[in-house]
Scaffold this motif. Sequence first.
Motif, PDB file in Angstrom:
ATOM      1  N   MET A 106       0.846  -1.170   0.000  1.00  0.00           N
ATOM      2  CA  MET A 106       0.000   0.000   0.000  1.00  0.00           C
ATOM      3  C   MET A 106       0.890   1.231   0.000  1.00  0.00           C
ATOM      4  SD  MET A 106      -3.279   0.458  -0.297  1.00  0.00           S
ATOM      5  CE  MET A 106      -3.586  -1.214  -0.733  1.00  0.00           C
ATOM      6  N   GLU A 107       0.410   2.267  -0.589  1.00  0.00           N
ATOM      7  CA  GLU A 107       1.197   3.479  -0.719  1.00  0.00           C
ATOM      8  C   GLU A 107       1.506   4.094   0.644  1.00  0.00           C
ATOM      9  OE1 GLU A 107      -0.201   6.291  -3.621  1.00  0.00           O
ATOM     10  OE2 GLU A 107      -1.122   4.669  -4.763  1.00  0.00           O
ATOM     11  N   GLU A 108       2.677   4.728   0.697  1.00  0.00           N
ATOM     12  CA  GLU A 108       3.152   5.351   1.929  1.00  0.00           C
ATOM     13  C   GLU A 108       2.186   6.411   2.457  1.00  0.00           C
ATOM     14  OE1 GLU A 108       5.622   5.603   5.083  1.00  0.00           O
ATOM     15  OE2 GLU A 108       5.930   4.240   3.398  1.00  0.00           O
ATOM     16  N   CYS A 109       1.517   7.155   1.560  1.00  0.00           N
ATOM     17  CA  CYS A 109       0.646   8.248   2.010  1.00  0.00           C
ATOM     18  C   CYS A 109      -0.510   7.748   2.876  1.00  0.00           C
ATOM     19  CB  CYS A 109       0.130   9.044   0.818  1.00  0.00           C
ATOM     20  SG  CYS A 109      -0.914   8.094  -0.298  1.00  0.00           S
ATOM     21  N   TYR A 110      -0.932   6.497   2.692  1.00  0.00           N
ATOM     22  CA  TYR A 110      -2.046   5.985   3.484  1.00  0.00           C
ATOM     23  C   TYR A 110      -1.646   5.689   4.927  1.00  0.00           C
ATOM     24  CZ  TYR A 110      -4.636   5.640  -0.857  1.00  0.00           C
ATOM     25  OH  TYR A 110      -5.271   5.932  -2.037  1.00  0.00           O
ATOM     26  N   CYS A 123      -2.569   8.799   6.874  1.00  0.00           N
ATOM     27  CA  CYS A 123      -4.001   8.968   7.129  1.00  0.00           C
ATOM     28  C   CYS A 123      -4.739   7.714   6.648  1.00  0.00           C
ATOM     29  CB  CYS A 123      -4.528  10.217   6.433  1.00  0.00           C
ATOM     30  SG  CYS A 123      -6.255  10.522   6.852  1.00  0.00           S
ATOM     31  N   PRO A 124      -4.829   6.697   7.486  1.00  0.00           N
ATOM     32  CA  PRO A 124      -5.484   5.459   7.075  1.00  0.00           C
ATOM     33  C   PRO A 124      -6.957   5.626   6.732  1.00  0.00           C
ATOM     34  CG  PRO A 124      -4.650   5.290   9.340  1.00  0.00           C
ATOM     35  CD  PRO A 124      -4.269   6.626   8.825  1.00  0.00           C
ATOM     36  N   VAL A 125      -7.600   6.671   7.261  1.00  0.00           N
ATOM     37  CA  VAL A 125      -9.003   6.918   6.937  1.00  0.00           C
ATOM     38  C   VAL A 125      -9.127   7.224   5.441  1.00  0.00           C
ATOM     39  CG1 VAL A 125     -10.970   8.459   7.328  1.00  0.00           C
ATOM     40  CG2 VAL A 125      -9.603   7.656   9.263  1.00  0.00           C
ATOM     41  N   GLU A 126      -8.113   7.866   4.883  1.00  0.00           N
ATOM     42  CA  GLU A 126      -8.106   8.160   3.448  1.00  0.00           C
ATOM     43  C   GLU A 126      -8.161   6.860   2.637  1.00  0.00           C
ATOM     44  OE1 GLU A 126      -5.312  10.578   0.295  1.00  0.00           O
ATOM     45  OE2 GLU A 126      -5.122  11.043   2.419  1.00  0.00           O
ATOM     46  N   LEU A 127      -7.444   5.853   3.084  1.00  0.00           N
ATOM     47  CA  LEU A 127      -7.479   4.557   2.413  1.00  0.00           C
ATOM     48  C   LEU A 127      -8.868   3.938   2.516  1.00  0.00           C
ATOM     49  CD1 LEU A 127      -6.247   2.147   0.945  1.00  0.00           C
ATOM     50  CD2 LEU A 127      -5.469   1.300   3.176  1.00  0.00           C
ATOM     51  N   ALA A 128      -9.468   3.998   3.704  1.00  0.00           N
ATOM     52  CA  ALA A 128     -10.813   3.443   3.878  1.00  0.00           C
ATOM     53  C   ALA A 128     -11.802   4.129   2.940  1.00  0.00           C
ATOM     54  CB  ALA A 128     -11.263   3.596   5.337  1.00  0.00           C
ATOM     55  N   VAL A 129     -11.705   5.440   2.819  1.00  0.00           N
ATOM     56  CA  VAL A 129     -12.598   6.184   1.930  1.00  0.00           C
ATOM     57  C   VAL A 129     -12.358   5.759   0.486  1.00  0.00           C
ATOM     58  CG1 VAL A 129     -13.161   8.483   1.039  1.00  0.00           C
ATOM     59  CG2 VAL A 129     -12.910   8.118   3.494  1.00  0.00           C
TER      60      VAL A 129
END
Length: 110
Positions: free
Chosen positions: A1-5, A8-14
Motif C-alpha cells: 500500500m502506498e506510503e501516504c495511506y 491517514c489510514p481513513v483516506e485509504l478506507a474512503v
Amino acid sequence: MEECYKECPVELAVKLIGGKWKLVILHQLATHGTKRFNELRKIFPDITQRTLTRQLRELEEDGLVNRKVYAEIPPKVEYALSETGESLIPLLLQLKEWSLSYIEQQVGRE
C-alpha cells in the motif's frame, strides 16, 4: 500500500469503500449473501449498469468482493464478499446502527 495511506489510514478506507454505491453493495452482499449482477440491478434500480459494473470491478480489484464466472451460456456471474470484505461486516452493522440512531435524533428535533 502506498506510503501516504500510513499518514491517514481513513483516506485509504474512503478510497476502498467511499462513494454512493460501494457501501450499499457491500451491505447487500453482507446481509443477503451472493448475488448475480442482474439481482443487484433490481435491488438498486437507480444505479446505471455502467456504474454498477465499475463499482463491482473496483471492489474486486481491492480484494473486498469475489467474482465467480460460470462457463454457461448465457454467462453466469456471481458476486460475494471476500474474506477481507467479510471483515467489514461489523463496521457495516455499526454504520447501520449509527444511521438509525441519527434518524431517531432528527425525528426528535422536529
